[in-house]
Motif scaffolding. Structure first.
Motif, PDB file in Angstrom:
ATOM      1  N   ASP A   1       8.516   3.339  11.213  1.00  0.00           N
ATOM      2  CA  ASP A   1       9.031   4.600  10.570  1.00  0.00           C
ATOM      3  C   ASP A   1       9.864   4.393   9.283  1.00  0.00           C
ATOM      4  O   ASP A   1      10.024   6.011   9.133  1.00  0.00           O
ATOM      5  CB  ASP A   1      10.389   4.723  11.630  1.00  0.00           C
ATOM      6  N   GLU A   2      10.417   3.843   8.591  1.00  0.00           N
ATOM      7  CA  GLU A   2      11.116   4.160   7.347  1.00  0.00           C
ATOM      8  C   GLU A   2      10.033   4.464   5.977  1.00  0.00           C
ATOM      9  O   GLU A   2      10.016   4.921   5.637  1.00  0.00           O
ATOM     10  CB  GLU A   2      11.178   2.779   6.237  1.00  0.00           C
ATOM     11  N   GLN A   3       8.647   3.999   5.876  1.00  0.00           N
ATOM     12  CA  GLN A   3       7.316   4.371   5.497  1.00  0.00           C
ATOM     13  C   GLN A   3       6.828   5.571   6.036  1.00  0.00           C
ATOM     14  O   GLN A   3       6.744   6.441   4.729  1.00  0.00           O
ATOM     15  CB  GLN A   3       6.654   3.303   5.601  1.00  0.00           C
ATOM     16  N   ALA A   4       6.886   5.741   7.049  1.00  0.00           N
ATOM     17  CA  ALA A   4       6.576   7.325   7.685  1.00  0.00           C
ATOM     18  C   ALA A   4       7.277   8.026   7.125  1.00  0.00           C
ATOM     19  O   ALA A   4       6.629   9.674   6.752  1.00  0.00           O
ATOM     20  CB  ALA A   4       6.100   7.234   8.719  1.00  0.00           C
ATOM     21  N   GLU A   5       8.202   7.750   7.141  1.00  0.00           N
ATOM     22  CA  GLU A   5       9.172   8.686   6.805  1.00  0.00           C
ATOM     23  C   GLU A   5       9.681   9.127   4.758  1.00  0.00           C
ATOM     24  O   GLU A   5       9.531  10.159   4.686  1.00  0.00           O
ATOM     25  CB  GLU A   5      10.764   8.544   6.845  1.00  0.00           C
TER      26      GLU A   5
ATOM     27  N   ARG B   1       7.629  12.434   0.340  1.00  0.00           N
ATOM     28  CA  ARG B   1       6.843  12.822  -0.749  1.00  0.00           C
ATOM     29  C   ARG B   1       5.965  13.635  -0.551  1.00  0.00           C
ATOM     30  O   ARG B   1       4.747  14.066  -1.399  1.00  0.00           O
ATOM     31  CB  ARG B   1       6.582  12.004  -1.399  1.00  0.00           C
ATOM     32  N   LYS B   2       5.014  14.355   0.804  1.00  0.00           N
ATOM     33  CA  LYS B   2       4.494  15.344   0.996  1.00  0.00           C
ATOM     34  C   LYS B   2       2.710  14.766   1.235  1.00  0.00           C
ATOM     35  O   LYS B   2       2.164  15.274   0.400  1.00  0.00           O
ATOM     36  CB  LYS B   2       4.350  16.285   0.024  1.00  0.00           C
TER      37      LYS B   2
ATOM     38  N   SER C   1       0.610  -1.338   0.267  1.00  0.00           N
ATOM     39  CA  SER C   1      -0.162  -0.373  -0.029  1.00  0.00           C
ATOM     40  C   SER C   1       0.424   1.121   0.180  1.00  0.00           C
ATOM     41  O   SER C   1       0.196   2.182  -0.869  1.00  0.00           O
ATOM     42  CB  SER C   1      -1.047  -0.693   0.999  1.00  0.00           C
ATOM     43  N   VAL C   2       2.015   1.689   0.953  1.00  0.00           N
ATOM     44  CA  VAL C   2       3.070   1.860   0.367  1.00  0.00           C
ATOM     45  C   VAL C   2       3.549   2.724  -0.805  1.00  0.00           C
ATOM     46  O   VAL C   2       3.583   3.865  -1.885  1.00  0.00           O
ATOM     47  CB  VAL C   2       3.987   2.378   1.736  1.00  0.00           C
TER      48      VAL C   2
END
Length: 338
Positions: free
Chosen positions: A183-187, A192-193, A158-159
């Protein structure tokens, strides 16, 4: 009648989508007797058009299939409407039984039945599927470019899906729904805004037959014009159980498929697969190409079998004559006391 169902064919193709029809066309053009059995429920039926298919960009799914059926028939192949209920081994071939009780024999099977998309349990998703609830940026992304796009967290990719749709619009919102972000996905999403919304999506709001937005459990409406969803993709292959061939978990974690080697050959001799039933991510063009490749492999397998039989038949008379000559020699030797 062109499409009557006879008793036996070189190849029975189960599934009349892009993969099945392309395979049948290839087989018919090398003069194989072939019939396509199709239930008439294509996966992409809700879509307005097929995209990314060279020289047929935007063609309606129904029109594409009708053209394909006409081409198969033009080379002597047959296309018969019917749902396959079971397939079993029968001597050196297979017997395929349809739901209405009809049966047909085949020397080889090409299974191209595609898959079923299992969607998250959110009211309204299924009704909008293939319209403004989408899954593939390559299939539908251009049509929603520059719009307000939402991505519902619903699968292992999904990410990645959100990052792909971000290429098509600057306004992308990621709904965490019931899945946590690392944390990596959130970053990645922040870089990418892409806005991240917490909370479970409980329904969709639709007005004037258009998606308005996604409603959260607390009643908040997040306005979106399109929503990308990762479905769980499950191969349509239950009828193969009697052959010992069952769908297996896909290594990418996207659902279930029927495993095969690079040529489409399964673990059951004589059974090949092509298209989404084995490759869930294949778009229409890739599925059609796979049908051609697998059909060529099936034909080569039949040619090899026919050649072995021809060689054995050619040798048989010589073997019989040699045996008779040997018997004659033995009798003659005995007469001469040798």
């Amino acid at each position: 009648m062109t499409d009557r169902l006879d008793g036996s064919y070189d190849v029975v193709v189960i599934g009349g989508g892009a993969a099945g029809l392309s395979g049948a066309l290839t087989l018919a053009r090398v003069r194989r007797s072939v019939v396509v059995l199709d239930s008439g429920a294509p996966r992409n039926a809700p879509a307005e058009g097929v995209h990314g298919l060279l020289a047929r960009e935007g063609i309606r799914p129904a029109e594409l299939l009708e053209r394909g059926r006409t081409e198969v028939r033009g080379y002597g192949g047959r296309v018969v409407t019917g749902e396959v209920a079971a397939a079993k081994r029968d001597d050196d071939g297979f017997t395929v039984t349809l739901a209405d009780g009809r049966t047909v024999r085949a020397r080889r099977l090409l299974v191209a039945t595609g898959l079923v998309d299992e969607l998250p349990d959110v009211p309204g998703l299924r009704e909008r599927w293939g319209r403004d609830v989408l899954h593939c940026p390559y299939c539908h992304g251009w049509e929603v470019r520059d719009r307000a796009i939402g991505v519902l967290a619903s699968g292992p990719f999904s990410v990645h899906q959100a990052l792909l749709f971000r290429q098509l619009s600057a306004d992308v919102t990621y709904f965490q729904h019931t899945m946590a972000l690392s944390d990596e996905q959130a970053e990645q999403l922040a870089a990418r805004k892409i806005r991240v919304v917490d909370g479970e999506v409980t329904s969709l709001k639709v007005a004037d037959d258009r998606l308005v937005g996604a409603r959260l459990g607390d009643g908040t409406l997040v306005r979106r014009e399109a929503l990308a969803v990762s479905s769980r993709m499950v191969a349509r292959a239950g009828f193969l159980a009697a052959l010992g061939l069952r769908p297996a978990a896909h290594p990418a974690g996207v659902g279930e498929h029927v495993p095969s080697d690079a040529t489409g050959r399964t673990d059951v001799p004589g059974v090949w697969v092509a298209g989404n039933v084995t490759d869930p991510a294949a778009q229409v063009g890739a599925a059609a190409a796979a049908g051609v490749v697998v059909a060529a492999q099936i034909n080569a397998d039949l040619v090899a079998e026919e050649t072995r039989r021809a060689v054995a038949a050619r040798r048989a008379p010589f073997s019989a004559r040699s045996e008779a000559a040997l018997c004659e020699q033995v009798v003659g030797d005995r007469r001469h006391g040798l």
